[in-house]
Scaffold this motif. Structure first.
Motif, PDB file in Angstrom:
ATOM      1  N   UNK A 112       0.711  -1.099   0.043  1.00 18.36           N
ATOM      2  CA  UNK A 112      -0.128  -0.067   0.011  1.00 18.36           C
ATOM      3  C   UNK A 112       0.927   1.284  -0.102  1.00 18.36           C
ATOM      4  N   UNK A 113       1.956   1.164   0.758  1.00 21.87           N
ATOM      5  CA  UNK A 113       2.854   2.512   0.791  1.00 21.87           C
ATOM      6  C   UNK A 113       3.562   2.711  -0.403  1.00 21.87           C
ATOM      7  N   UNK A 114       4.077   1.327  -0.902  1.00 20.68           N
ATOM      8  CA  UNK A 114       4.880   1.547  -2.074  1.00 20.68           C
ATOM      9  C   UNK A 114       3.897   2.044  -3.345  1.00 20.68           C
ATOM     10  N   UNK A 115       2.833   1.541  -3.361  1.00 16.74           N
ATOM     11  CA  UNK A 115       1.921   2.010  -4.515  1.00 16.74           C
ATOM     12  C   UNK A 115       1.612   3.434  -4.462  1.00 16.74           C
ATOM     13  N   UNK A 116       1.318   4.056  -3.442  1.00 19.97           N
ATOM     14  CA  UNK A 116       0.859   5.299  -3.062  1.00 19.97           C
ATOM     15  C   UNK A 116       2.156   6.284  -3.404  1.00 19.97           C
ATOM     16  N   UNK A 117       3.305   5.732  -3.111  1.00 15.83           N
ATOM     17  CA  UNK A 117       4.516   6.663  -3.228  1.00 15.83           C
ATOM     18  C   UNK A 117       4.966   6.741  -4.698  1.00 15.83           C
ATOM     19  N   UNK A 118       4.625   5.582  -5.621  1.00 20.50           N
ATOM     20  CA  UNK A 118       5.033   5.484  -6.805  1.00 20.50           C
ATOM     21  C   UNK A 118       3.960   6.379  -7.654  1.00 20.50           C
ATOM     22  N   UNK A 119       2.560   6.171  -7.275  1.00 19.20           N
ATOM     23  CA  UNK A 119       1.573   7.131  -7.934  1.00 19.20           C
ATOM     24  C   UNK A 119       2.109   8.600  -7.754  1.00 19.20           C
ATOM     25  N   UNK A 120       2.433   8.803  -6.475  1.00 21.45           N
ATOM     26  CA  UNK A 120       2.645  10.314  -6.229  1.00 21.45           C
ATOM     27  C   UNK A 120       4.065  10.959  -7.261  1.00 21.45           C
ATOM     28  N   UNK A 121       5.008  10.124  -7.322  1.00 24.67           N
ATOM     29  CA  UNK A 121       6.204  10.394  -7.950  1.00 24.67           C
ATOM     30  C   UNK A 121       5.962  10.489  -9.375  1.00 24.67           C
ATOM     31  N   UNK A 122       5.080   9.543  -9.973  1.00 23.29           N
ATOM     32  CA  UNK A 122       4.448   9.715 -11.322  1.00 23.29           C
ATOM     33  C   UNK A 122       4.091  11.045 -11.659  1.00 23.29           C
ATOM     34  N   UNK A 123       3.306  11.877 -10.674  1.00 22.77           N
ATOM     35  CA  UNK A 123       2.608  13.140 -11.091  1.00 22.77           C
ATOM     36  C   UNK A 123       3.702  14.174 -10.636  1.00 22.77           C
ATOM     37  N   UNK A 124       4.903  13.795  -9.959  1.00 26.38           N
ATOM     38  CA  UNK A 124       5.744  14.995  -9.657  1.00 26.38           C
ATOM     39  C   UNK A 124       7.051  14.982 -10.385  1.00 26.38           C
ATOM     40  N   UNK A 125       7.510  13.688 -10.959  1.00 20.66           N
ATOM     41  CA  UNK A 125       8.624  13.997 -11.840  1.00 20.66           C
ATOM     42  C   UNK A 125       8.264  14.402 -13.175  1.00 20.66           C
ATOM     43  N   UNK A 126       8.828  15.342 -13.872  1.00 23.09           N
ATOM     44  CA  UNK A 126       8.647  15.607 -15.370  1.00 23.09           C
ATOM     45  C   UNK A 126       9.003  14.542 -16.344  1.00 23.09           C
ATOM     46  N   UNK A 127       8.083  14.761 -17.343  1.00 17.30           N
ATOM     47  CA  UNK A 127       8.472  13.867 -18.511  1.00 17.30           C
ATOM     48  C   UNK A 127       9.978  14.137 -19.172  1.00 17.30           C
ATOM     49  N   UNK A 128      11.000  12.910 -19.438  1.00 22.84           N
ATOM     50  CA  UNK A 128      12.050  13.279 -20.036  1.00 22.84           C
ATOM     51  C   UNK A 128      11.949  12.540 -21.491  1.00 22.84           C
ATOM     52  N   UNK A 129      12.923  12.561 -22.273  1.00 23.10           N
ATOM     53  CA  UNK A 129      12.804  12.307 -23.675  1.00 23.10           C
ATOM     54  C   UNK A 129      12.768  10.637 -23.671  1.00 23.10           C
ATOM     55  N   UNK A 130      13.229   9.908 -22.665  1.00 23.54           N
ATOM     56  CA  UNK A 130      12.927   8.499 -22.559  1.00 23.54           C
ATOM     57  C   UNK A 130      11.881   8.244 -21.528  1.00 23.54           C
ATOM     58  N   UNK A 131      11.399   6.776 -21.447  1.00 31.60           N
ATOM     59  CA  UNK A 131      10.587   6.304 -20.616  1.00 31.60           C
ATOM     60  C   UNK A 131      11.184   5.923 -19.209  1.00 31.60           C
ATOM     61  N   UNK A 132      10.510   6.597 -18.014  1.00 33.47           N
ATOM     62  CA  UNK A 132      10.847   6.207 -16.807  1.00 33.47           C
ATOM     63  C   UNK A 132      10.187   5.344 -15.955  1.00 33.47           C
ATOM     64  N   UNK A 133      10.683   4.061 -15.576  1.00 31.07           N
ATOM     65  CA  UNK A 133       9.800   3.320 -14.814  1.00 31.07           C
ATOM     66  C   UNK A 133      10.133   3.885 -13.020  1.00 31.07           C
ATOM     67  N   UNK A 134       9.124   3.897 -12.516  1.00 27.16           N
ATOM     68  CA  UNK A 134       9.378   3.968 -11.097  1.00 27.16           C
ATOM     69  C   UNK A 134       8.811   2.948 -10.181  1.00 27.16           C
TER      70      UNK A 134
END
Length: 599
Positions: free
Chosen positions: A509-531
């Motif tokens: 539960x903690x891990x999923x919430x953290x990943x979802x939060x970071x997905x919205x916070x880290x800007x897009x780059x020129x390549x795909x980023x897995x969190x």
């Protein structure tokens, strides 16, 4: 020197916001401690943060002279104590210096969790207790019901509780009379060798360290050579005085009195609270029973937003440590955040106050990492070690068990919110110990892991009870638990500032919430980023930030499809290589927001 029978040493104990500091103001005003021009609201709350938040953080002392109705003059030494759970150690040491307490209870709100905790501490110190019902001028005040509640919940006889309004001054003269006639005088031998309890100390830019002492036996005067029994250090007394609440220099302090002295002591850390002070040439036979030193329970990293501010931060924490011996720090470094300090605090409010003071008094911009508690790790070779920072966790193969601190929490809440409060405690792995009722208020006792409480338990408790629930806790012991280290990987690189120890049942539960939060916070780059959130080599949650794509086929119009395919393949190869060598820039705002994750 004042006759012992005409001295009264007392503390004011109460829950937060029940009017301790306002009552102290009225007592100072009515005994003429300060002139009308010098008086202000909450005169003993000297820090800006104390005045803004309306809370007491440091216990303050003041000496008052009161002429009773029988015509005799008494010296009253008052200590105003904090009400918040994080500063319980301040209450503990203040009570050790007194013989009696004023128990202040709000006549509309009644007995709260902190009232119980503080009054039990006073009873443990063999205090005589005078009950005071404050805010009787409010329309919602119910003095008779609250008197009954004091008897039912605490077990004190409240039939002679004094109804007052500290704000308007009604009934405060009765409190002064009760202090004189119902609280005991101190006991001590004025002719014996010096024996004094070190109650508090603070740093003054002009005088050095100022030490607050309670003289038990003998006397303390200027020029005397004294010794600290605990540390063995010897000093010569430069000046002796009392706080009225301004520093008033006197010739000497006698048995039973509370006062201050300076003696060219360099650091507050040199004065251990609870230590015994005695004469250097003629020491006392045995030391006074000291009280428990403050143990940091919450740790977190403080880093400057701008790496160039690190030296300023080092100077700032050093200065704060001068005045707050319960705050500890050591240097640490993080790949993501650079150089900073791992700091120990008494609780989340203490953390918040220190951070605010650093930002305000020293003009620093800071990032605080996720708070963590102290874990005890037993290794397979039989040795044990303490873990303050999840990053430093040993190899799981070498760990026999991890023990986490547990607390006994007392929660008082109106009946209608009880279900939501119990559900919150169950979610946080709580074990119910007791549940009792007083009128329409429920009192629940729970054993909870501290790790689950330091995040946002207090905020959640206040929101589900619309602010009516009150909460108090004390550490009980360490218990082994199924704890795992959860890491956050961004583009397959672990981000050390975001790693944390969690219970296996809560990890996903903690891990999923953290990943979802970071997905919205880290800007897009020129390549795909897995969190990813990972426990060891096992990924438990994943989110993907899609790549920014340039339309490489825009200049192809018509013609063969192979031309387009060739360009797309070329782009794909480039993105693959970019992902392999590209670095993901995580903005500071993303860190700050991710660390405030609400799970």
């Amino acid at each position: 020197m004042t006759d012992l029978s005409h001295i009264r040493n007392f503390a004011i104990v109460a829950h937060i916001d029940h009017g301790k500091s306002t009552l102290a103001d009225r007592l100072i005003q009515m005994t003429g401690g300060l002139t009308e021009r010098e008086m202000k609201e909450q005169v003993l709350d000297s820090m800006d943060i104390e005045r803004e938040r309306g809370i007491t953080i440091k216990a303050q002392t003041v000496r008052l002279v009161y002429r009773a109705r029988n015509g005799e003059e008494y010296v009253l030494n008052l200590i105003d104590t904090p009400g918040h759970v994080d500063f319980a150690y301040e209450v503990n040491r203040s009570l050790a210096a007194c013989e009696g307490s004023l128990l202040v209870v709000d006549a509309s709100q009644g007995v709260e969790a902190q009232t119980l905790a503080n009054v039990y501490q006073a009873i443990e110190n063999d205090h005589e207790i005078v009950s005071v019902l404050n805010k009787v001028d409010l329309p919602a005040a119910e003095p008779e019901r609250i008197k009954q509640q004091i008897e039912d919940v605490i077990g004190l006889d409240a039939s002679d509780a004094i109804p007052i309004s500290a704000k308007t001054g009604v009934g405060v003269d009765e409190v002064l009379e009760a202090i004189v006639h119902r609280l005991p005088a101190p006991v001590g031998d004025p002719n014996a060798t010096l024996k004094a309890l070190l109650v508090d100390s603070w740093y003054d830019a002009y005088l050095g360290v100022v030490v607050l002492v309670r003289i038990v036996d003998g006397s303390l005067k200027k020029g005397q050579k004294i010794r600290m029994v605990g540390t063995g250090a010897a000093y010569e007394v430069d000046r002796v005085g009392v706080m009225t609440p301004k520093l008033l220099v006197t010739d000497r302090l006698g048995a039973g009195e509370i006062g201050v002295f300076t003696g060219s002591i360099k650091e507050v850390a040199d004065t251990a609270v609870g230590d015994t002070i005695t004469d250097d040439r003629n020491p006392c036979k045995e030391a006074l029973p000291g009280f428990r030193p403050a143990q940091p329970v919450v740790f977190c990293g403080l880093f400057p937003v701008d790496a160039n501010d690190f030296e300023d931060l080092r100077a700032a924490v050093g200065k704060l440590r001068l005045n707050d011996a319960s705050f500890s720090y050591e240097m640490e470094t993080s790949a993501a955040l650079g150089f900073g300090f791992r700091c120990g605090f008494l609780g989340l409010l203490h953390l918040e106050i220190i951070q605010e003071r650093l930002e305000r008094e020293f003009d620093l911009d800071l990032i605080a990492t996720a708070p963590s508690v102290v874990y005890k790790i037993r290794l397979t070779d039989g040795s044990t070690t303490e873990l303050h920072n999840p990053v430093d966790m040993p190899d799981p193969v070498k760990i026999a068990e991890i023990a986490e601190p547990w607390i006994r929490a007392t929660i008082m809440t109106p009946d209608e919110y009880l279900g939501a409060v119990l559900k919150l405690c169950q979610e946080r792995r709580g074990v119910q110990v007791d549940l009792t009722y007083v009128g329409n208020r429920a009192m629940a006792a729970y054993d909870l892991p501290l790790n689950e409480v330091v995040f946002d338990f207090y905020d959640r408790l206040k929101s589900i009870s619309k602010g009516y629930a009150s909460f108090d806790y004390h550490l009980t012991d360490y218990q082994a638990g199924d704890l795992v280290k959860m890491q956050i990987l961004v583009n397959a690189e672990p981000v050390d500032a975001l790693s944390m120890l969690v219970h296996r049942s809560q990890a996903e539960r903690r891990g999923r919430a953290m990943c979802e939060k970071l997905k919205d916070l880290i800007p897009q780059h020129m390549f795909q980023i897995p969190i990813q959130a990972a426990i060891g080599g096992r990924i438990i949650a994943r989110e993907t930030i899609r790549a920014l794509r340039k339309d490489v086929t825009a200049k192809c119009y018509g013609g063969d499809i192979t031309r387009k395919r060739k360009l797309l393949e070329k782009q794909k190869e480039g993105k693959k290589r970019m992902r392999q060598f590209g670095k993901v820039e995580i903005p500071q705002e993303a860190f700050i927001a991710a660390l405030k994750v609400d799970v």
